[in-house]
Structure formats: structure tokens, C-alpha cells
Design an enzyme around this catalytic site. Structure first.
Site, mmCIF file in Angstrom:
data_model
loop_
_atom_site.group_PDB
_atom_site.id
_atom_site.type_symbol
_atom_site.label_atom_id
_atom_site.label_comp_id
_atom_site.label_asym_id
_atom_site.label_seq_id
_atom_site.Cartn_x
_atom_site.Cartn_y
_atom_site.Cartn_z
ATOM 1 N N LYS A 255 0.853 -1.260 0.412
ATOM 2 C CA LYS A 255 -0.005 0.158 -0.044
ATOM 3 C C LYS A 255 1.039 1.003 0.155
ATOM 4 O O LYS A 255 0.842 2.285 -0.924
ATOM 5 C CB LYS A 255 -1.132 -0.063 0.602
ATOM 6 C CG LYS A 255 -2.022 -0.483 1.227
ATOM 7 C CD LYS A 255 -3.246 -0.564 2.191
ATOM 8 C CE LYS A 255 -4.443 -1.767 1.419
ATOM 9 N NZ LYS A 255 -5.607 -1.194 2.243
ATOM 10 N N LYS B 274 -4.275 -10.656 -7.168
ATOM 11 C CA LYS B 274 -5.773 -10.336 -6.367
ATOM 12 C C LYS B 274 -7.310 -9.791 -7.060
ATOM 13 O O LYS B 274 -6.576 -8.954 -6.985
ATOM 14 C CB LYS B 274 -5.722 -10.646 -5.402
ATOM 15 C CG LYS B 274 -6.790 -11.160 -4.535
ATOM 16 C CD LYS B 274 -6.763 -10.584 -2.804
ATOM 17 C CE LYS B 274 -7.524 -10.439 -1.917
ATOM 18 N NZ LYS B 274 -7.767 -9.173 -0.967
ATOM 19 N N LYS C 118 -10.782 -4.857 -4.948
ATOM 20 C CA LYS C 118 -12.390 -3.657 -5.167
ATOM 21 C C LYS C 118 -11.562 -1.934 -5.054
ATOM 22 O O LYS C 118 -11.681 -1.566 -5.755
ATOM 23 C CB LYS C 118 -13.039 -3.424 -4.096
ATOM 24 C CG LYS C 118 -13.043 -3.692 -2.516
ATOM 25 C CD LYS C 118 -13.817 -3.333 -1.800
ATOM 26 C CE LYS C 118 -12.931 -3.757 0.307
ATOM 27 N NZ LYS C 118 -14.259 -3.991 1.062
#
Ligand code: TRP
Length: 342
Positions: free
Chosen positions: A116, A201, A204
Site C-alpha cells: 500500500k 488478487k 475492489k
């Protein structure tokens, strides 16, 4: 003798459109889990504050959307505790206490933090402390309820390991305060991959929406996205499960297996000699049927906000009752003064 079931804790962030990956990896199992476990299903709104984007969606709406999905997935408020994290402030309280037992270096090692931090396109200066401390709040969520099991995808397993380490550390110093939780990972479908890049993966937060099937996608989008999903160029084409050699096909197989509740081995027999294009049509059809049922139920719950708020209110009261026990115990051990209202 009263037989008690093991305790299971699960949570999803209300951070945007839930995906087929969320459903297959976690939420699909919630309904049947209620028979074998005492379940707590939490909407992790405080976690969602770590990536809040102003004015895109109001968090308020997203929390109610997420609650509606929980109910649509078959979570029964009479069997399980369904609640919103920020309504049970014991989470924040334990979060701080656990911060005092967590090491900076172990947080820096978390893969999710590392990715992140790099992917956010932000300078080091603007990275929030909450992004680093995020897994400590997860640990608080879990440990507050003496949780035995946490159903998670592979990507969250490291956070559960961290939770176990923090719990052991506290227990070592103060006696058995926390149950040591275990992660529960289903064999197939714990990690649904993205459609165009099946090495990563389904997420969203993916900026390429063609990679992701959202739970509220309509028939047309589902069809288009699966039609365009990456397969491979093996000649003659053959359908089998091999994540390394055939990541695209294996991913579609896992999706099909999950939405039809059929074992991959059985599916492979049925799919013998079937062409990729035909295979995709089957996947489209089955994903649509599954999501269509879910969506009907979702919209039904979503249309009644006062009911949703009542569910959240009742859940918060129940969750508080349970969490206070653990918090009182640790207050006592730490030498804080625990009044009744804690
Ligand atoms: N971080 C999890 C996610 O993004 C959500 C979450 C919050 C969670 N608290 C948790 C998951 C505790 C398991 C246990 O998916």
C-alpha cells in the site's frame, strides 16, 4: 454441562463495491458457519477510514450497503452478532492498549503495508500512521471476543499471525488474557484472481474495473468481463486446474466451483472436451444466477434503513456486553481502574 461453540470473528471494510472475490473468499461461507460457530460479523468502518476518499461515497451509505450484504449472504441476527466496529468503542480502547505491546519493526514487515505504501502514489511524508497501525486494530477486533477462528484470505493471514504474536506477548506477561486465534482458510476460492491479470488478487481497489466482478454488476457487465477474461493459448485447448501453467483457466474454474458449490474434480469431468468459449458461457451463466439471487435479497434489505439501523444497534449492545469482559480483565491486569461501565 453447557456445550459452547467455538467463536468466529469476521469483518469486511465498507470501503467500496464488494467483489465476487470477497463473496467467494469470505462471505459465501458465513451462513453455514453459523451452525458450527458462535459468529461475530463486523463492518470494519474504522479500518475504512484509512483510505477515505472525500466526497466519492459517503461512509454512512457504504456502512449500510455492507450491512445489507451481510444479511443477503444469510447472516441471521438471531444466531449471530452483526455490528459496526465504531459502535463498540471497546475496539478503539483495546487498540491503544495493544499498540503498547506491538513492535514498530513487526508492523513494517507486513506485506499489505509495504504494497500500500508503494502503490498509493503518495510521498513518505503523507503516509498515515493508521496505515501502519491498521493490523493492531484488527488484533483488537479479534482478541476482544476471545475468538478461536478468523476466516481470511491468504492476504490477511500475516495479520492473523501478528495478532497471535501480540496475544502471546500479553499472555506471557499477564497470564491467559487472550485466546490465541487461528485463521480459517478454505481450500479453493480463498483467493480469486483478477480477470485480465490472473497473477494478482481480484481487488475492489483495482483501477481497472474489467479485472473485477462486483456483486452489484448487471448481466451485461458480467458477460463482458468474463468474455474478456484471460485464458491461455494451449493447443488443443484443455481445461484443467494448474495455477502456475494456467492461471486464467484455474481462476475461472475456482469461480465456477464456488458459485455452483461443485467440486472442481466433478466440474472437470463435466467439462471434458469443452472449448474455452463454451466454458466461459457456462461460467457467465452460473455467476449471473448466483449474483442475481444475492442482489434481489440485497435490495430488499437495503430498502429498509430503519431495519438496518435497528440490527446495527442491537448488535452493538450484544458485542459490547461480550467485549467488556475482556477489556475489564486487561484493565485489572494493567493496573487501570475498571468501573462497571467499561
Ligand atoms: N482488514 C480486513 C480486510 O480488509 C477487514 C478486517 C478488519 C478484519 N478487522 C478484521 C478481518 C478482523 C478479519 C479480522 O479485509
Amino acid at each position: 454441562m453447557i456445550l459452547t461453540k467455538p467463536i468466529l470473528f469476521s469483518a469486511v471494510q465498507p470501503s467500496g463495491n464488494l467483489t465476487l472475490g470477497n463473496y467467494i473468499g469470505t462471505m459465501r461461507h458465513w451462513s453455514s458457519m453459523q451452525n458450527n460457530y458462535d459468529c461475530l460479523y463486523c463492518v470494519a468502518d474504522l479500518h475504512a477510514l484509512t483510505n477515505i476518499k472525500k466526497n466519492i461515497f459517503s461512509l454512512n451509505k457504504l456502512i449500510l450497503d455492507t450491512l445489507s450484504f451481510y444479511l443477503a449472504c444469510g447472516v441471521d441476527p438471531n444466531k449471530s452478532i452483526i455490528f459496526v466496529q465504531s459502535h463498540v468503542y471497546q475496539h478503539s480502547q483495546l487498540n491503544w492498549i495493544l499498540n503498547c505491546f506491538s513492535e514498530f519493526s513487526e508492523l513494517l514487515r507486513m506485506t499489505q503495508f509495504k504494497t500500500k505504501r508503494c502503490s498509493n502514489n503518495t510521498s513518505v511524508k503523507s503516509i498515515k500512521a493508521a496505515l501502519l497501525n491498521y493490523p493492531i486494530l484488527m488484533a483488537a477486533d479479534i482478541l476482544l471476543y476471545q475468538t478461536n477462528f478468523v476466516p481470511v484470505g491468504e492476504d490477511q493471514k500475516q495479520h492473523i499471525e501478528l495478532t497471535r504474536n501480540i496475544a502471546r506477548r500479553v499472555n506471557y506477561l499477564y497470564g491467559n488474557i487472550f485466546t490465541i486465534p487461528e485463521s480459517l482458510i478454505t481450500q479453493y476460492g480463498s483467493k480469486i484472481m483478477s480477470l485480465l491479470e490472473p497473477e494478482k488478487k481480484m481487488s475492489k481497489s483495482d483501477i481497472n474495473h474489467k479485472n473485477v466482478i462486483y456483486l452489484l454488476d448487471d448481466m451485461y457487465s458480467i458477460m463482458l468481463k468474463i468474455k474478456n477474461a484471460v485464458t491461455d493459448s494451449e493447443i488443443p485447448s484443455k481445461i484443467y486446474h494448474d495455477i502456475n501453467k494456467k492461471p486464467g483457466i484455474s481462476n475461472l474454474l475456482e469461480i465456477l466451483s464456488a458459485v455452483t458449490n461443485k467440486d472442481i474434480k466433478i466440474l472437470l469431468k463435466e467439462l471434458e472436451g469443452v472449448m474455452y468459449s463454451e466454458f466461459k458461457k457456462i461460467v457467465i451463466d452460473c455467476v449471473y444466477k448466483c449474483l442475481n439471487n444475492l442482489q434481489k435479497s440485497y435490495y430488499n434489505y437495503r430498502s429498509d434503513e430503519s431495519y438496518l439501523k435497528k440490527i446495527a444497534y442491537d448488535g452493538a449492545i450484544k458485542a459490547q456486553l461480550k467485549s467488556k469482559k475482556t477489556l475489564k480483565n486487561i484493565y485489572d491486569k494493567l493496573g487501570l481502574i475498571a468501573f462497571e461501565y467499561i
